[in-house]
Design a protein around this motif. Sequence first.
Motif, mmCIF file in Angstrom:
data_model
loop_
_atom_site.group_PDB
_atom_site.id
_atom_site.type_symbol
_atom_site.label_atom_id
_atom_site.label_comp_id
_atom_site.label_asym_id
_atom_site.label_seq_id
_atom_site.Cartn_x
_atom_site.Cartn_y
_atom_site.Cartn_z
ATOM 1 N N GLY A 1 -7.843 70.990 8.688
ATOM 2 C CA GLY A 1 -7.293 72.115 9.433
ATOM 3 C C GLY A 1 -7.456 73.435 8.695
ATOM 4 N N ARG A 2 -7.289 73.401 7.367
ATOM 5 C CA ARG A 2 -7.488 74.633 6.582
ATOM 6 C C ARG A 2 -8.948 75.079 6.650
ATOM 7 N NH1 ARG A 2 -4.081 72.023 2.488
ATOM 8 N NH2 ARG A 2 -5.883 71.817 1.117
ATOM 9 N N PHE A 3 -9.857 74.111 6.573
ATOM 10 C CA PHE A 3 -11.293 74.383 6.663
ATOM 11 C C PHE A 3 -11.635 75.016 8.016
ATOM 12 C CE2 PHE A 3 -15.588 72.662 7.713
ATOM 13 C CZ PHE A 3 -16.321 73.199 6.666
ATOM 14 N N LEU A 4 -11.172 74.407 9.089
ATOM 15 C CA LEU A 4 -11.456 74.923 10.427
ATOM 16 C C LEU A 4 -10.762 76.252 10.684
ATOM 17 C CD1 LEU A 4 -11.164 71.529 12.309
ATOM 18 C CD2 LEU A 4 -13.273 72.805 11.873
ATOM 19 N N GLY A 5 -9.635 76.464 10.019
ATOM 20 C CA GLY A 5 -8.921 77.728 10.171
ATOM 21 C C GLY A 5 -9.732 78.931 9.743
ATOM 22 N N VAL A 6 -10.654 78.755 8.807
ATOM 23 C CA VAL A 6 -11.525 79.855 8.385
ATOM 24 C C VAL A 6 -12.392 80.311 9.566
ATOM 25 C CG1 VAL A 6 -13.398 80.521 6.824
ATOM 26 C CG2 VAL A 6 -11.515 79.113 5.976
ATOM 27 N N PHE A 7 -12.912 79.357 10.336
ATOM 28 C CA PHE A 7 -13.723 79.692 11.503
ATOM 29 C C PHE A 7 -12.873 80.361 12.581
ATOM 30 C CE2 PHE A 7 -15.727 75.986 9.529
ATOM 31 C CZ PHE A 7 -17.031 76.426 9.375
ATOM 32 N N VAL A 8 -11.680 79.838 12.774
ATOM 33 C CA VAL A 8 -10.779 80.406 13.775
ATOM 34 C C VAL A 8 -10.428 81.844 13.418
ATOM 35 C CG1 VAL A 8 -8.484 80.207 14.829
ATOM 36 C CG2 VAL A 8 -9.879 78.150 14.453
ATOM 37 N N ASP A 9 -10.112 82.091 12.152
ATOM 38 C CA ASP A 9 -9.774 83.455 11.729
ATOM 39 C C ASP A 9 -10.938 84.409 11.919
ATOM 40 O OD1 ASP A 9 -7.213 82.631 11.052
ATOM 41 O OD2 ASP A 9 -7.685 82.345 8.929
ATOM 42 N N ALA A 10 -12.151 83.950 11.619
ATOM 43 C CA ALA A 10 -13.332 84.803 11.800
ATOM 44 C C ALA A 10 -13.528 85.164 13.269
ATOM 45 C CB ALA A 10 -14.579 84.110 11.249
ATOM 46 N N GLU B 1 -2.640 78.593 15.629
ATOM 47 C CA GLU B 1 -2.322 77.207 15.262
ATOM 48 C C GLU B 1 -2.712 76.228 16.361
ATOM 49 O OE1 GLU B 1 -1.718 76.551 12.133
ATOM 50 O OE2 GLU B 1 -1.836 78.716 11.899
ATOM 51 N N LEU B 2 -2.575 76.630 17.605
ATOM 52 C CA LEU B 2 -3.008 75.791 18.715
ATOM 53 C C LEU B 2 -4.515 75.556 18.641
ATOM 54 C CD1 LEU B 2 -2.762 74.418 21.529
ATOM 55 C CD2 LEU B 2 -3.050 76.704 22.508
ATOM 56 N N VAL B 3 -5.267 76.623 18.414
ATOM 57 C CA VAL B 3 -6.726 76.508 18.341
ATOM 58 C C VAL B 3 -7.133 75.603 17.178
ATOM 59 C CG1 VAL B 3 -8.890 77.770 17.994
ATOM 60 C CG2 VAL B 3 -7.113 78.723 19.478
ATOM 61 N N VAL B 4 -6.510 75.797 16.018
ATOM 62 C CA VAL B 4 -6.818 74.945 14.858
ATOM 63 C C VAL B 4 -6.506 73.481 15.180
ATOM 64 C CG1 VAL B 4 -6.159 74.382 12.480
ATOM 65 C CG2 VAL B 4 -6.563 76.764 13.133
ATOM 66 N N ALA B 5 -5.401 73.227 15.850
ATOM 67 C CA ALA B 5 -5.020 71.847 16.179
ATOM 68 C C ALA B 5 -6.032 71.199 17.125
ATOM 69 C CB ALA B 5 -3.624 71.814 16.796
ATOM 70 N N VAL B 6 -6.484 71.951 18.129
ATOM 71 C CA VAL B 6 -7.493 71.415 19.050
ATOM 72 C C VAL B 6 -8.785 71.134 18.291
ATOM 73 C CG1 VAL B 6 -8.920 71.899 21.084
ATOM 74 C CG2 VAL B 6 -6.495 72.544 21.071
ATOM 75 N N MET B 7 -9.192 72.070 17.421
ATOM 76 C CA MET B 7 -10.423 71.888 16.652
ATOM 77 C C MET B 7 -10.315 70.686 15.722
ATOM 78 S SD MET B 7 -12.460 74.235 17.688
ATOM 79 C CE MET B 7 -13.691 74.242 16.428
ATOM 80 N N GLU B 8 -9.181 70.535 15.068
ATOM 81 C CA GLU B 8 -9.024 69.411 14.132
ATOM 82 C C GLU B 8 -9.110 68.086 14.874
ATOM 83 O OE1 GLU B 8 -8.505 66.639 11.401
ATOM 84 O OE2 GLU B 8 -7.048 66.682 13.032
ATOM 85 N N GLU B 9 -8.469 68.026 16.010
ATOM 86 C CA GLU B 9 -8.511 66.793 16.798
ATOM 87 C C GLU B 9 -9.937 66.513 17.285
ATOM 88 O OE1 GLU B 9 -6.360 65.048 20.817
ATOM 89 O OE2 GLU B 9 -5.430 66.747 19.788
ATOM 90 N N ALA B 10 -10.610 67.557 17.763
ATOM 91 C CA ALA B 10 -11.955 67.392 18.317
ATOM 92 C C ALA B 10 -12.988 67.026 17.258
ATOM 93 C CB ALA B 10 -12.375 68.677 19.030
ATOM 94 N N PHE B 11 -12.840 67.570 16.046
ATOM 95 C CA PHE B 11 -13.860 67.396 15.011
ATOM 96 C C PHE B 11 -13.485 66.384 13.934
ATOM 97 C CE2 PHE B 11 -15.453 71.240 16.909
ATOM 98 C CZ PHE B 11 -16.825 71.112 16.768
ATOM 99 N N HIS B 12 -12.345 65.726 14.075
ATOM 100 C CA HIS B 12 -11.928 64.810 13.020
ATOM 101 C C HIS B 12 -12.972 63.725 12.746
ATOM 102 C CE1 HIS B 12 -9.198 62.879 10.246
ATOM 103 N NE2 HIS B 12 -9.583 61.731 10.790
ATOM 104 N N ASP B 13 -13.582 63.194 13.797
ATOM 105 C CA ASP B 13 -14.569 62.122 13.638
ATOM 106 C C ASP B 13 -16.003 62.623 13.795
ATOM 107 O OD1 ASP B 13 -12.667 60.063 13.162
ATOM 108 O OD2 ASP B 13 -12.229 60.021 15.304
ATOM 109 N N ASP B 14 -16.206 63.924 13.745
ATOM 110 C CA ASP B 14 -17.547 64.500 13.862
ATOM 111 C C ASP B 14 -18.392 64.126 12.638
ATOM 112 O OD1 ASP B 14 -19.302 66.725 15.194
ATOM 113 O OD2 ASP B 14 -19.240 67.241 13.061
ATOM 114 N N PRO B 15 -19.688 63.854 12.818
ATOM 115 C CA PRO B 15 -20.526 63.461 11.674
ATOM 116 C C PRO B 15 -20.543 64.477 10.534
ATOM 117 C CG PRO B 15 -21.692 63.062 13.740
ATOM 118 C CD PRO B 15 -20.428 63.793 14.086
ATOM 119 N N VAL B 16 -20.580 65.761 10.859
ATOM 120 C CA VAL B 16 -20.631 66.771 9.800
ATOM 121 C C VAL B 16 -19.285 66.858 9.083
ATOM 122 C CG1 VAL B 16 -20.972 69.221 9.283
ATOM 123 C CG2 VAL B 16 -22.500 68.057 10.904
ATOM 124 N N SER B 17 -18.185 66.796 9.819
ATOM 125 C CA SER B 17 -16.875 66.804 9.175
ATOM 126 C C SER B 17 -16.712 65.585 8.271
ATOM 127 C CB SER B 17 -15.759 66.827 10.224
ATOM 128 O OG SER B 17 -15.744 68.057 10.916
#
Length: 198
Positions: free
Chosen positions: A45-54, A14-30
């Motif tokens: 966060g659910r979308f990024l969680g797939v990458f984290v789980d992998a 959950e920590l990793v997902v939270a950091v990713m969501e914050e970092a990529f929220h304004d990313d062009p691809v997101s």
Amino acid sequence: MGIRIRQAEQDDRELVVAVMEEAFHDDPVSGWVFPDEEHRRAVHGRFLGVFVDAALAEGRIDIAEDAAAVALWLPVPAGAPEGEDPMPALMRQTADPDNERCELVGRLTGVVHPHDRAHAYLLMIGVRPGRQGEGIGAELVGAELERCDREGLPAYLEASSARSRALYERLGFRLLGRALELPDGPPMYPMWREPRMG
């Protein structure tokens, strides 16, 4: 700079997902995948969680001290993968089943991903917005690239912005072929780095 880096465990998900969501929220691809910001906030966060789980299951996740940044790595063997990659469909099913862009981004990046040589794949790296520009991301990636250099292993990634592309170029990555143009969306930059010997 000398940041401390530790490897994530399942309890860190959950920590990793939270950091990713914050970092990529304004990313062009997101922003392309989820154009409506309120909706993006709900499902990103659910979308990024797939990458984290992998990465937790098949690779590794490095966390910089004070959780300012995380890097998700996967080992990729040489040779074309057998069968269809289930991850793009899982990205859509998990995050936003009615949004075909959730799946399309994974399918398009899968087409350009090289498989002729074994390599380390930087699936994603996220640095909290308030900590960007401090060199944390470069140091976090650089630690794994040092290992790649020792082992003679190339590395690969897809940069999601011109800014991140410039960072990766400073770390020795070069554009592989040409930019991947998302339909009516921003370019992504497939990038390859040969190991540095000696």
